[in-house]
Design a protein around this motif. Sequence first.
Motif, PDB file in Angstrom:
ATOM      1  N   LYS A  69     -37.824 -37.096  -3.104  1.00 38.28           N
ATOM      2  CA  LYS A  69     -38.231 -38.219  -2.246  1.00 38.28           C
ATOM      3  C   LYS A  69     -37.466 -38.157  -0.915  1.00 38.28           C
ATOM      4  CE  LYS A  69     -39.124 -41.113  -6.290  1.00 38.28           C
ATOM      5  NZ  LYS A  69     -38.786 -42.343  -7.022  1.00 38.28           N
ATOM      6  N   GLY A 125     -35.618 -37.913 -17.384  1.00 38.79           N
ATOM      7  CA  GLY A 125     -34.161 -37.835 -17.450  1.00 38.79           C
ATOM      8  C   GLY A 125     -33.508 -39.150 -17.844  1.00 38.79           C
ATOM      9  N   SER A 127     -46.780 -38.282 -22.569  1.00 38.18           N
ATOM     10  CA  SER A 127     -47.992 -37.517 -22.867  1.00 38.18           C
ATOM     11  C   SER A 127     -47.772 -36.747 -24.174  1.00 38.18           C
ATOM     12  CB  SER A 127     -48.345 -36.588 -21.702  1.00 38.18           C
ATOM     13  OG  SER A 127     -47.290 -35.690 -21.484  1.00 38.18           O
ATOM     14  N   TYR A 135     -49.827 -42.335 -23.178  1.00 37.11           N
ATOM     15  CA  TYR A 135     -50.393 -43.175 -22.113  1.00 37.11           C
ATOM     16  C   TYR A 135     -51.656 -42.555 -21.504  1.00 37.11           C
ATOM     17  CZ  TYR A 135     -48.344 -39.965 -18.726  1.00 37.11           C
ATOM     18  OH  TYR A 135     -48.033 -38.838 -17.996  1.00 37.11           O
ATOM     19  N   ARG A 147     -43.767 -34.489 -11.594  1.00 39.78           N
ATOM     20  CA  ARG A 147     -43.558 -35.690 -12.411  1.00 39.78           C
ATOM     21  C   ARG A 147     -43.898 -35.526 -13.886  1.00 39.78           C
ATOM     22  NH1 ARG A 147     -40.283 -37.831 -11.226  1.00 39.78           N
ATOM     23  NH2 ARG A 147     -40.697 -39.905 -11.969  1.00 39.78           N
ATOM     24  N   HIS A 148     -43.935 -34.302 -14.405  1.00 37.84           N
ATOM     25  CA  HIS A 148     -44.232 -34.161 -15.839  1.00 37.84           C
ATOM     26  C   HIS A 148     -43.274 -33.209 -16.542  1.00 37.84           C
ATOM     27  CE1 HIS A 148     -47.601 -36.820 -15.697  1.00 37.84           C
ATOM     28  NE2 HIS A 148     -48.036 -36.187 -14.630  1.00 37.84           N
ATOM     29  N   LEU A 149     -42.026 -33.226 -16.109  1.00 33.70           N
ATOM     30  CA  LEU A 149     -41.040 -32.356 -16.746  1.00 33.70           C
ATOM     31  C   LEU A 149     -40.561 -32.988 -18.048  1.00 33.70           C
ATOM     32  CD1 LEU A 149     -38.058 -33.879 -16.222  1.00 33.70           C
ATOM     33  CD2 LEU A 149     -38.673 -33.282 -13.889  1.00 33.70           C
TER      34      LEU A 149
HETATM   35  N1  LIG Z   1     -30.120 -45.665  -9.261  1.00 36.10           N
HETATM   36  C1  LIG Z   1     -31.408 -45.749  -9.452  1.00 36.10           C
HETATM   37  O1  LIG Z   1     -32.001 -46.768  -9.196  1.00 36.10           O
HETATM   38  C2  LIG Z   1     -32.124 -44.562 -10.019  1.00 36.10           C
HETATM   39  C3  LIG Z   1     -31.409 -43.550 -10.654  1.00 36.10           C
HETATM   40  C4  LIG Z   1     -32.118 -42.485 -11.194  1.00 36.10           C
HETATM   41  C5  LIG Z   1     -33.504 -42.438 -11.066  1.00 36.10           C
HETATM   42  N2  LIG Z   1     -34.164 -43.426 -10.390  1.00 36.10           N
HETATM   43  C6  LIG Z   1     -35.641 -43.387 -10.256  1.00 36.10           C
HETATM   44  O2  LIG Z   1     -36.156 -43.546 -11.563  1.00 36.10           O
HETATM   45  C7  LIG Z   1     -37.345 -42.784 -11.710  1.00 36.10           C
HETATM   46  C8  LIG Z   1     -37.204 -41.861 -12.899  1.00 36.10           C
HETATM   47  O3  LIG Z   1     -36.248 -40.861 -12.602  1.00 36.10           O
HETATM   48  P1  LIG Z   1     -35.999 -39.638 -13.587  1.00 36.10           P
HETATM   49  O4  LIG Z   1     -35.157 -38.658 -12.847  1.00 36.10           O
HETATM   50  O5  LIG Z   1     -35.549 -40.120 -14.910  1.00 36.10           O
HETATM   51  O6  LIG Z   1     -37.485 -39.116 -13.689  1.00 36.10           O
HETATM   52  P2  LIG Z   1     -38.058 -37.736 -14.197  1.00 36.10           P
HETATM   53  O7  LIG Z   1     -37.099 -37.143 -15.137  1.00 36.10           O
HETATM   54  O8  LIG Z   1     -38.485 -36.937 -13.034  1.00 36.10           O
HETATM   55  O9  LIG Z   1     -39.352 -38.291 -14.986  1.00 36.10           O
HETATM   56  C9  LIG Z   1     -40.444 -37.512 -15.192  1.00 36.10           C
HETATM   57  C10 LIG Z   1     -41.097 -38.011 -16.488  1.00 36.10           C
HETATM   58  O10 LIG Z   1     -42.009 -39.075 -16.200  1.00 36.10           O
HETATM   59  C11 LIG Z   1     -43.031 -39.032 -17.188  1.00 36.10           C
HETATM   60  N3  LIG Z   1     -44.208 -39.719 -16.658  1.00 36.10           N
HETATM   61  C12 LIG Z   1     -44.864 -39.459 -15.489  1.00 36.10           C
HETATM   62  N4  LIG Z   1     -45.882 -40.348 -15.327  1.00 36.10           N
HETATM   63  C13 LIG Z   1     -45.864 -41.155 -16.421  1.00 36.10           C
HETATM   64  C14 LIG Z   1     -46.650 -42.273 -16.838  1.00 36.10           C
HETATM   65  N5  LIG Z   1     -47.676 -42.719 -16.112  1.00 36.10           N
HETATM   66  N6  LIG Z   1     -46.326 -42.894 -17.997  1.00 36.10           N
HETATM   67  C15 LIG Z   1     -45.291 -42.450 -18.758  1.00 36.10           C
HETATM   68  N7  LIG Z   1     -44.512 -41.400 -18.419  1.00 36.10           N
HETATM   69  C16 LIG Z   1     -44.794 -40.762 -17.256  1.00 36.10           C
HETATM   70  C17 LIG Z   1     -43.265 -37.559 -17.435  1.00 36.10           C
HETATM   71  O11 LIG Z   1     -43.613 -37.386 -18.793  1.00 36.10           O
HETATM   72  P3  LIG Z   1     -45.078 -36.856 -19.219  1.00 36.10           P
HETATM   73  O12 LIG Z   1     -45.128 -35.416 -18.831  1.00 36.10           O
HETATM   74  O13 LIG Z   1     -45.082 -37.106 -20.686  1.00 36.10           O
HETATM   75  O14 LIG Z   1     -46.047 -37.655 -18.417  1.00 36.10           O
HETATM   76  C18 LIG Z   1     -41.881 -36.929 -17.159  1.00 36.10           C
HETATM   77  O15 LIG Z   1     -41.187 -36.606 -18.327  1.00 36.10           O
HETATM   78  C19 LIG Z   1     -37.567 -42.076 -10.358  1.00 36.10           C
HETATM   79  O16 LIG Z   1     -38.446 -42.849  -9.583  1.00 36.10           O
HETATM   80  C20 LIG Z   1     -36.179 -42.074  -9.748  1.00 36.10           C
HETATM   81  O17 LIG Z   1     -36.202 -41.997  -8.343  1.00 36.10           O
HETATM   82  C21 LIG Z   1     -33.505 -44.487  -9.881  1.00 36.10           C
END
Ligand SMILES: NC(=O)c1ccc[n+]([C@@H]2O[C@H](COP(=O)([O-])OP(=O)(O)OC[C@H]3O[C@@H](n4cnc5c(N)ncnc54)[C@H](OP(=O)(O)O)[C@@H]3O)[C@@H](O)[C@H]2O)c1
Length: 310
Positions: free
Chosen positions: A45, A157, A178, A196, A299-301
């Motif tokens: 981002k 994550g 998924s 979902y 977004r699907h890791l």
């Molecule tokens: N301090 C903070 O506020 C903070 C800290 C860390 C992260 N964040 C934010 O939190 C979010 C998540 O971060 P992350 O690093 O944990 O993400 P990530 O690891 O990149 O998450 C990707 C996962 O999202 C799933 N996914 C995508 N679309 C989906 C849907 N419609 N329904 C259900 N699952 C879905 C995917 O699984 P499938 O392949 O099964 O779809 C994939 O495993 C991001 O927006 C990040 O910027 C904020």
Amino acid sequence: MKAVLFEKHGGPEVLHLAEVSDPVAGPGEVVVDIHAASVNAADYKVRLGGGAYSSGGVKLPHILGRDFSGVVSAVGPGVTDLRVGDPVFGVCDQGIEGAYAEKIAIKAAIIAKKPDGLGHAEAAAMALTSLTALWALEDTAKLKAGETILIQGGAGGVAGFAIQLAKHIGATVITTASQRNHDYVKKLGADKIIDYTTTDFTTLGQTCDVVFDTVGGEVQSRSYSVLKQNGRLVWIAGGEAGFKSDRADVQVLRPKVDRDRAHLERMAELLEAGAVWPPAITRYKLADAAEAHRVSEGRHLQGKLVLTVR
Ligand SMILES: NC(=O)c1ccc[n+]([C@@H]2O[C@H](COP(=O)([O-])OP(=O)(O)OC[C@H]3O[C@@H](n4cnc5c(N)ncnc54)[C@H](OP(=O)(O)O)[C@@H]3O)[C@@H](O)[C@H]2O)c1
């Protein structure tokens, strides 16, 4: 030292390995020789010119990367609790990045000793994710044993750590993923998994005490409808522009996710107790950061992407 730089916002191809000056440990800081840095969704981002920095802008050229694991190689004035040679892991202070590099200077007070037996890649993978999940579920939602939580995006994550933490607390955990990630989230401890892509999670009705939303957008808008009366919606991914819920009874909470040693040590304590364990990890060389970003942005890791530095 070498670091992954970008000089203009854009696609993953703007990331390239470059030679930059070594950091120096200022007062209260240490320099860490980084062994592994994790890739967080926030990173792509920022690369695209948005995220947390969209208002202030990022001064380019910029080094991304918010969490890492490595070994202390220099100690600044006033640091008494860390020594050269200590294996450590941590998360950069709010508004600061720079872990896609061979070295980083960071405040000693916000990093922690790496747990023995946890590899550098695993420690880097668990740094920001555990900190975020701990702030979200323990400090913000104050999730209790016997409650039901829906964790959106279970294979990601932060959500992956949150599933383990919620089970340890004694909650019933429902998650969305998924189909190809169902075995993974089941192993993490999910009691009920909703695909979902084929099932609308709102068919749960008002059965959840807490929703932890790591997906955002319309998923967040629809999450209100599964909360019980006076439920809590805790979110870390941005909601849908212009959306207003008619659920006046629901508490909407955003965790502050401050950086500190205490939360990293809490993660280490949970690891030691066997309550949590490292996520699935896909490793990339530092020079291949662009490839890791393509996957992250998709977004699907599953679990975490980690850059191995040395
Ligand atoms: N301090 C903070 O506020 C903070 C800290 C860390 C992260 N964040 C934010 O939190 C979010 C998540 O971060 P992350 O690093 O944990 O993400 P990530 O690891 O990149 O998450 C990707 C996962 O999202 C799933 N996914 C995508 N679309 C989906 C849907 N419609 N329904 C259900 N699952 C879905 C995917 O699984 P499938 O392949 O099964 O779809 C994939 O495993 C991001 O927006 C990040 O910027 C904020």
